[in-house]
Design a protein around this motif. Structure first.
Motif, PDB file in Angstrom:
ATOM      1  N   ALA A  56       0.814  -1.215   0.000  1.00 57.63           N
ATOM      2  CA  ALA A  56       0.000   0.000   0.000  1.00 57.63           C
ATOM      3  C   ALA A  56       0.847   1.264   0.000  1.00 57.63           C
ATOM      4  CB  ALA A  56      -0.952  -0.003   1.189  1.00 57.63           C
ATOM      5  N   THR A  57       2.109   1.154   0.406  1.00 53.47           N
ATOM      6  CA  THR A  57       2.983   2.334   0.371  1.00 53.47           C
ATOM      7  C   THR A  57       3.285   2.754  -1.064  1.00 53.47           C
ATOM      8  OG1 THR A  57       5.047   1.046   0.494  1.00 53.47           O
ATOM      9  CG2 THR A  57       4.060   1.781   2.598  1.00 53.47           C
ATOM     10  N   LEU A  58       2.943   1.927  -2.027  1.00 51.37           N
ATOM     11  CA  LEU A  58       3.117   2.274  -3.440  1.00 51.37           C
ATOM     12  C   LEU A  58       1.952   3.109  -3.974  1.00 51.37           C
ATOM     13  CD1 LEU A  58       4.502  -1.114  -4.740  1.00 51.37           C
ATOM     14  CD2 LEU A  58       5.712   1.079  -4.757  1.00 51.37           C
ATOM     15  N   ARG A  59       0.922   3.322  -3.157  1.00 48.94           N
ATOM     16  CA  ARG A  59      -0.253   4.090  -3.596  1.00 48.94           C
ATOM     17  C   ARG A  59       0.153   5.457  -4.143  1.00 48.94           C
ATOM     18  NH1 ARG A  59      -5.551   3.754  -2.480  1.00 48.94           N
ATOM     19  NH2 ARG A  59      -5.157   2.274  -0.813  1.00 48.94           N
ATOM     20  N   GLU A  60       0.925   6.205  -3.383  1.00 52.45           N
ATOM     21  CA  GLU A  60       1.295   7.564  -3.804  1.00 52.45           C
ATOM     22  C   GLU A  60       2.143   7.578  -5.078  1.00 52.45           C
ATOM     23  OE1 GLU A  60       3.675  11.363  -2.016  1.00 52.45           O
ATOM     24  OE2 GLU A  60       2.509  10.145  -0.615  1.00 52.45           O
ATOM     25  N   PRO A  61       3.227   6.797  -5.141  1.00 53.32           N
ATOM     26  CA  PRO A  61       4.012   6.855  -6.382  1.00 53.32           C
ATOM     27  C   PRO A  61       3.252   6.348  -7.611  1.00 53.32           C
ATOM     28  CG  PRO A  61       5.059   5.376  -4.782  1.00 53.32           C
ATOM     29  CD  PRO A  61       3.898   6.006  -4.109  1.00 53.32           C
ATOM     30  N   LEU A  62       2.440   5.303  -7.464  1.00 51.04           N
ATOM     31  CA  LEU A  62       1.694   4.795  -8.621  1.00 51.04           C
ATOM     32  C   LEU A  62       0.585   5.762  -9.023  1.00 51.04           C
ATOM     33  CD1 LEU A  62       1.513   0.946  -7.953  1.00 51.04           C
ATOM     34  CD2 LEU A  62       3.121   2.231  -9.374  1.00 51.04           C
ATOM     35  N   SER A  63      -0.042   6.407  -8.050  1.00 53.51           N
ATOM     36  CA  SER A  63      -1.046   7.417  -8.371  1.00 53.51           C
ATOM     37  C   SER A  63      -0.406   8.600  -9.080  1.00 53.51           C
ATOM     38  CB  SER A  63      -1.764   7.886  -7.102  1.00 53.51           C
ATOM     39  OG  SER A  63      -2.523   6.830  -6.573  1.00 53.51           O
ATOM     40  N   ALA A  64       0.802   8.958  -8.661  1.00 51.23           N
ATOM     41  CA  ALA A  64       1.521  10.053  -9.323  1.00 51.23           C
ATOM     42  C   ALA A  64       1.853   9.676 -10.767  1.00 51.23           C
ATOM     43  CB  ALA A  64       2.793  10.401  -8.552  1.00 51.23           C
ATOM     44  N   LEU A  65       2.246   8.434 -11.000  1.00 44.96           N
ATOM     45  CA  LEU A  65       2.519   7.986 -12.374  1.00 44.96           C
ATOM     46  C   LEU A  65       1.246   8.016 -13.220  1.00 44.96           C
ATOM     47  CD1 LEU A  65       4.932   4.982 -11.800  1.00 44.96           C
ATOM     48  CD2 LEU A  65       5.480   7.153 -12.915  1.00 44.96           C
ATOM     49  N   ALA A  66       0.133   7.576 -12.642  1.00 46.42           N
ATOM     50  CA  ALA A  66      -1.140   7.596 -13.374  1.00 46.42           C
ATOM     51  C   ALA A  66      -1.540   9.030 -13.701  1.00 46.42           C
ATOM     52  CB  ALA A  66      -2.228   6.908 -12.549  1.00 46.42           C
ATOM     53  N   ALA A  67      -1.360   9.937 -12.747  1.00 49.96           N
ATOM     54  CA  ALA A  67      -1.690  11.349 -12.984  1.00 49.96           C
ATOM     55  C   ALA A  67      -0.791  11.937 -14.064  1.00 49.96           C
ATOM     56  CB  ALA A  67      -1.558  12.146 -11.682  1.00 49.96           C
ATOM     57  N   TRP A  68       0.479  11.576 -14.049  1.00 49.93           N
ATOM     58  CA  TRP A  68       1.409  12.053 -15.068  1.00 49.93           C
ATOM     59  C   TRP A  68       0.972  11.565 -16.454  1.00 49.93           C
ATOM     60  CZ3 TRP A  68       4.633   9.971 -18.769  1.00 49.93           C
ATOM     61  CH2 TRP A  68       5.558  10.853 -19.336  1.00 49.93           C
ATOM     62  N   MET A  69       0.576  10.293 -16.546  1.00 48.54           N
ATOM     63  CA  MET A  69       0.112   9.749 -17.828  1.00 48.54           C
ATOM     64  C   MET A  69      -1.126  10.493 -18.314  1.00 48.54           C
ATOM     65  SD  MET A  69       2.139   7.530 -19.061  1.00 48.54           S
ATOM     66  CE  MET A  69       1.089   7.004 -20.396  1.00 48.54           C
ATOM     67  N   ASP A  70      -2.065  10.759 -17.401  1.00 42.31           N
ATOM     68  CA  ASP A  70      -3.275  11.504 -17.774  1.00 42.31           C
ATOM     69  C   ASP A  70      -2.927  12.914 -18.238  1.00 42.31           C
ATOM     70  OD1 ASP A  70      -4.929   9.362 -17.212  1.00 42.31           O
ATOM     71  OD2 ASP A  70      -5.459  10.085 -15.207  1.00 42.31           O
ATOM     72  N   ALA A  71      -2.028  13.574 -17.521  1.00 43.17           N
ATOM     73  CA  ALA A  71      -1.669  14.964 -17.833  1.00 43.17           C
ATOM     74  C   ALA A  71      -0.940  15.090 -19.167  1.00 43.17           C
ATOM     75  CB  ALA A  71      -0.805  15.547 -16.717  1.00 43.17           C
ATOM     76  N   HIS A  72      -0.224  14.051 -19.563  1.00 45.67           N
ATOM     77  CA  HIS A  72       0.605  14.137 -20.768  1.00 45.67           C
ATOM     78  C   HIS A  72       0.144  13.206 -21.890  1.00 45.67           C
ATOM     79  CE1 HIS A  72       3.418  16.765 -18.751  1.00 45.67           C
ATOM     80  NE2 HIS A  72       3.327  15.976 -17.704  1.00 45.67           N
ATOM     81  N   ALA A  73      -1.066  12.696 -21.765  1.00 43.91           N
ATOM     82  CA  ALA A  73      -1.574  11.736 -22.756  1.00 43.91           C
ATOM     83  C   ALA A  73      -1.561  12.305 -24.171  1.00 43.91           C
ATOM     84  CB  ALA A  73      -2.985  11.284 -22.374  1.00 43.91           C
ATOM     85  N   GLU A  74      -2.012  13.539 -24.337  1.00 44.56           N
ATOM     86  CA  GLU A  74      -2.057  14.137 -25.668  1.00 44.56           C
ATOM     87  C   GLU A  74      -0.661  14.311 -26.248  1.00 44.56           C
ATOM     88  OE1 GLU A  74      -4.676  14.710 -27.639  1.00 44.56           O
ATOM     89  OE2 GLU A  74      -5.827  13.730 -26.053  1.00 44.56           O
ATOM     90  N   GLU A  75       0.268  14.783 -25.442  1.00 40.47           N
ATOM     91  CA  GLU A  75       1.652  14.965 -25.915  1.00 40.47           C
ATOM     92  C   GLU A  75       2.266  13.636 -26.316  1.00 40.47           C
ATOM     93  OE1 GLU A  75       4.035  17.766 -23.278  1.00 40.47           O
ATOM     94  OE2 GLU A  75       2.185  17.420 -22.123  1.00 40.47           O
TER      95      GLU A  75
END
Length: 121
Positions: free
Chosen positions: A96-115
């Protein structure tokens, strides 16, 4: 003792890169999706339910990844003595300590999907 902060990463061959150790843990195409699903679901999940939630993963690959995560203490497995046998998986406190880093990766993918789509990524 040498001052590691004063040297560049390439000057320190005896110090293993933490990202290499991380990649060793999450190696495999399906590792991150499995962990992410278990973290998001945050409850005991049956094997077949997890397989459906992930998508195109084979039973063999899911079993392999879950066993590796269990050996590393990221996932727990509980077998219920019934017919047919029921097996449930759950993310551990360590996993569960991976929640924050994996959520950050998912957010990064969402933010840069178009690029990424524009560059073929």
């Amino acid at each position: 003792m040498p001052n590691l902060a004063a040297t560049s990463p390439t000057d320190r061959p005896s110090v293993e890169c933490p990202m290499l150790r991380f990649i060793d843990i999450i190696a495999g195409k399906w590792a991150i999706p499995i962990l992410y699903r278990l973290i998001v679901l945050d409850d005991a999940v049956r094997f077949s339910e997890l397989q459906r939630a992930i998508g195109r993963i084979t039973q063999k690959e899911l079993t392999k990844q879950l066993r590796a995560f269990e050996q590393r203490g990221l996932v727990s497995r509980q077998v219920f003595a019934q017919v047919p046998p029921r097996v449930e998986y759950r993310i551990t406190a360590l996993g569960a300590t991976l929640r924050e880093p994996l959520s950050a990766l998912a957010a990064w993918m969402d933010a840069h999907a178009e690029e990424l789509r524009a560059t073929g990524g």
